[in-house]
Design a protein around this motif. Structure first.
Motif, mmCIF file in Angstrom:
data_model
loop_
_atom_site.group_PDB
_atom_site.id
_atom_site.type_symbol
_atom_site.label_atom_id
_atom_site.label_comp_id
_atom_site.label_asym_id
_atom_site.label_seq_id
_atom_site.Cartn_x
_atom_site.Cartn_y
_atom_site.Cartn_z
ATOM 1 N N VAL A 87 0.848 -1.124 0.064
ATOM 2 C CA VAL A 87 -0.201 -0.011 0.176
ATOM 3 C C VAL A 87 1.012 1.116 -0.028
ATOM 4 O O VAL A 87 1.856 1.085 0.326
ATOM 5 C CB VAL A 87 -0.698 0.066 1.238
ATOM 6 N N ALA A 88 0.411 2.274 -0.607
ATOM 7 C CA ALA A 88 1.067 3.505 -0.321
ATOM 8 C C ALA A 88 0.355 4.522 0.640
ATOM 9 O O ALA A 88 -0.570 4.477 0.802
ATOM 10 C CB ALA A 88 1.081 4.334 -1.733
ATOM 11 N N VAL A 89 1.311 4.885 1.296
ATOM 12 C CA VAL A 89 0.924 5.879 2.442
ATOM 13 C C VAL A 89 1.396 7.354 2.151
ATOM 14 O O VAL A 89 2.368 7.267 1.365
ATOM 15 C CB VAL A 89 1.225 5.455 3.959
ATOM 16 N N SER B 108 3.008 17.198 -0.717
ATOM 17 C CA SER B 108 2.521 15.715 -0.453
ATOM 18 C C SER B 108 3.712 14.734 -0.474
ATOM 19 O O SER B 108 4.962 15.219 -0.648
ATOM 20 C CB SER B 108 1.616 15.272 -1.583
ATOM 21 N N THR B 109 3.461 13.676 0.267
ATOM 22 C CA THR B 109 4.276 12.645 0.458
ATOM 23 C C THR B 109 3.824 11.400 -0.169
ATOM 24 O O THR B 109 2.546 11.090 0.315
ATOM 25 C CB THR B 109 4.914 12.627 1.977
ATOM 26 N N ASP B 110 4.518 10.591 -0.920
ATOM 27 C CA ASP B 110 4.206 9.314 -1.211
ATOM 28 C C ASP B 110 5.279 8.178 -0.770
ATOM 29 O O ASP B 110 6.267 8.510 -1.345
ATOM 30 C CB ASP B 110 4.094 9.505 -3.047
ATOM 31 N N PHE B 111 4.675 7.335 -0.162
ATOM 32 C CA PHE B 111 5.379 6.169 0.359
ATOM 33 C C PHE B 111 4.930 4.914 0.184
ATOM 34 O O PHE B 111 4.111 4.347 0.792
ATOM 35 C CB PHE B 111 5.675 6.577 1.985
ATOM 36 N N ALA B 112 5.544 4.110 -0.864
ATOM 37 C CA ALA B 112 5.063 2.792 -1.101
ATOM 38 C C ALA B 112 5.672 1.855 -0.155
ATOM 39 O O ALA B 112 6.950 1.773 -0.114
ATOM 40 C CB ALA B 112 5.407 2.582 -2.568
ATOM 41 N N ILE B 113 4.901 1.070 0.458
ATOM 42 C CA ILE B 113 5.319 0.070 1.330
ATOM 43 C C ILE B 113 4.853 -1.327 0.773
ATOM 44 O O ILE B 113 3.609 -1.478 0.540
ATOM 45 C CB ILE B 113 4.694 0.343 2.906
ATOM 46 N N ALA B 114 5.624 -2.363 1.028
ATOM 47 C CA ALA B 114 5.365 -3.868 1.074
ATOM 48 C C ALA B 114 5.683 -4.437 2.239
ATOM 49 O O ALA B 114 6.885 -4.151 2.730
ATOM 50 C CB ALA B 114 5.777 -4.408 -0.366
ATOM 51 N N ARG B 115 4.916 -5.373 2.631
ATOM 52 C CA ARG B 115 5.298 -6.346 3.703
ATOM 53 C C ARG B 115 4.878 -7.539 3.921
ATOM 54 O O ARG B 115 3.734 -7.884 3.079
ATOM 55 C CB ARG B 115 4.891 -5.477 4.980
ATOM 56 N N ILE B 116 5.555 -8.547 4.334
ATOM 57 C CA ILE B 116 5.155 -9.885 4.379
ATOM 58 C C ILE B 116 3.966 -10.008 5.331
ATOM 59 O O ILE B 116 4.123 -9.368 6.410
ATOM 60 C CB ILE B 116 6.224 -10.763 4.813
ATOM 61 N N ALA B 117 2.846 -10.443 4.619
ATOM 62 C CA ALA B 117 1.330 -10.352 5.400
ATOM 63 C C ALA B 117 1.751 -10.785 7.031
ATOM 64 O O ALA B 117 2.353 -11.804 7.322
ATOM 65 C CB ALA B 117 0.778 -11.422 4.788
ATOM 66 N N ASN B 118 0.960 -10.085 7.774
ATOM 67 C CA ASN B 118 1.090 -10.497 9.185
ATOM 68 C C ASN B 118 2.356 -10.384 9.920
ATOM 69 O O ASN B 118 2.596 -11.198 10.965
ATOM 70 C CB ASN B 118 0.232 -11.847 9.735
ATOM 71 N N THR B 119 3.200 -9.809 9.188
ATOM 72 C CA THR B 119 4.781 -9.597 10.110
ATOM 73 C C THR B 119 4.893 -8.227 10.205
ATOM 74 O O THR B 119 4.586 -7.327 9.436
ATOM 75 C CB THR B 119 5.693 -10.548 9.479
ATOM 76 N N ASP B 120 6.205 -8.149 10.672
ATOM 77 C CA ASP B 120 6.644 -6.814 10.746
ATOM 78 C C ASP B 120 8.094 -6.910 9.501
ATOM 79 O O ASP B 120 8.920 -5.907 9.686
ATOM 80 C CB ASP B 120 7.260 -6.167 12.058
ATOM 81 N N GLU B 121 7.969 -7.468 8.589
ATOM 82 C CA GLU B 121 9.072 -7.714 7.758
ATOM 83 C C GLU B 121 8.638 -6.971 6.517
ATOM 84 O O GLU B 121 7.621 -7.314 5.882
ATOM 85 C CB GLU B 121 9.268 -9.105 7.321
ATOM 86 N N PHE B 122 9.490 -5.922 6.045
ATOM 87 C CA PHE B 122 9.158 -5.061 4.973
ATOM 88 C C PHE B 122 10.276 -5.458 3.723
ATOM 89 O O PHE B 122 11.131 -5.800 4.231
ATOM 90 C CB PHE B 122 9.529 -3.599 5.431
ATOM 91 N N THR B 123 9.241 -5.342 2.575
ATOM 92 C CA THR B 123 10.095 -5.820 1.314
ATOM 93 C C THR B 123 10.167 -4.641 0.568
ATOM 94 O O THR B 123 10.958 -4.692 -0.697
ATOM 95 C CB THR B 123 9.608 -7.212 0.788
ATOM 96 N N LEU C 218 10.267 -0.276 0.700
ATOM 97 C CA LEU C 218 10.019 1.262 1.231
ATOM 98 C C LEU C 218 10.789 2.290 0.173
ATOM 99 O O LEU C 218 11.784 2.341 0.139
ATOM 100 C CB LEU C 218 10.858 1.188 2.687
ATOM 101 N N GLN C 219 9.734 2.778 -0.414
ATOM 102 C CA GLN C 219 10.170 3.522 -1.439
ATOM 103 C C GLN C 219 9.359 5.108 -1.354
ATOM 104 O O GLN C 219 8.372 5.109 -1.412
ATOM 105 C CB GLN C 219 9.882 3.019 -2.801
ATOM 106 N N PHE C 220 10.261 5.738 -0.930
ATOM 107 C CA PHE C 220 9.694 7.308 -0.490
ATOM 108 C C PHE C 220 10.017 8.265 -1.485
ATOM 109 O O PHE C 220 11.091 8.416 -1.972
ATOM 110 C CB PHE C 220 10.461 7.539 0.962
ATOM 111 N N ASP C 221 8.750 9.086 -1.618
ATOM 112 C CA ASP C 221 9.035 10.297 -2.740
ATOM 113 C C ASP C 221 8.292 11.371 -1.764
ATOM 114 O O ASP C 221 7.317 11.231 -1.413
ATOM 115 C CB ASP C 221 8.164 9.711 -3.893
#
Ligand code: UDP
Length: 233
Positions: A152-154, A178-193, A195-198
């Motif tokens: 998801v992007a936040v 504005s700030t656009d921050f694309a995030i992907a993470r392994i479901a139900n964990t705190d492992e991020f795959t 983190l792309q920030f603009d």
């Protein structure tokens, strides 16, 4: 109590656009899926594992995950020039990195898994919708995975932290911008795959922004699981 910030499309800051998730949308592929956040629609098709040509590209220790992301010409208002671009190459690469940690690549040495992601309609968040669709398509293809990946992007609209930005929100320039921050993470964990920030943000807000992906990714995971369960009735 301060009035909650309402977005132009009426959503609350933490509210995702309507999710549509479906698997098996491309019968000839080994696995396929579509994932939509509102007007952003991604389809993904998976082929393989299969032998890799030319042979010198093979890796005897593992399978190669090869992603091709493309925004189709008719997906945006100003028709996009067909074919690869620096942007599509970058998104293909980060998508490969976002998905690889969950795929059991060691079990299929000397082979390739091709993941084709096409954006048929774009209203921002296409890389995140593409990752969600590709993760489901890999599972649908029966490829051993330790989990799904949810993306998801936040971002920030002036001073307000929000999830799943539209193109209009991504382009927001007033106040602090504005700030656009694309995030992907392994479901139900705190492992991020991914983190792309603009954009720009005060460092002390980074953790709050990342935390916004907690509930968003849970919701995405539920939609992905529901779609996958529907085909094994
Ligand atoms: N976009 C466009 N033409 C392009 C590239 C992007 O109209 O050639 C739009 C499209 O709506 C896309 C948005 O700009 O979703 C934001 O693109 P960005 O590169 O930030 O990636 P995304 O948010 O889609 O992952």
């Amino acid at each position: 109590m301060a009035k909650e910030f309402k977005r132009k499309d009426g959503r609350k800051p933490t509210e995702l656009r309507k999710i549509v998730a479906k698997v098996g949308v491309i019968p000839n592929a080994d696995g396929s899926a579509m994932f939509a956040f509102g007007d952003t629609v991604a389809i993904a098709a998976v082929y393989g594992p299969r032998l890799l040509h030319p042979k010198h590209m093979e890796d005897p220790t593992k399978c190669i995950l090869r992603v091709n992301y493309d925004l189709l010409p008719f997906s945006v208002h100003d028709r996009k020039k067909p074919g690869p671009s620096r942007r599509s190459q970058e998104i293909s690469k980060v998508t490969e990195w976002a998905l690889s940690p969950v795929v059991d690549l060691k079990s299929f040495p000397n082979t390739v898994i091709d993941v084709q992601i096409y954006i048929i309609q774009a209203d921002a968040g296409t890389r995140t919708a593409g990752i969600n669709a590709a993760s489901m398509a890999l599972a649908h293809a029966g490829i051993p995975m330790k989990n799904l990946v949810c993306s998801v992007a936040v971002g920030k609209l002036d001073k307000n932290l929000v999830v799943d930005l539209t193109k209009e929100e991504e382009d927001f320039e007033e106040g602090e911008g504005s700030t656009d921050f694309a995030i992907a993470r392994i479901a139900n964990t705190d492992e991020f795959t991914l983190l792309q920030f603009d954009g720009k943000v005060q460092p002390e807000l980074i953790n709050d922004l990342i935390s916004l992906s907690d509930n968003a990714c849970k919701e995405i995971y539920e939609a992905q699981k529901k779609a996958l369960k529907e085909i094994i009735k």
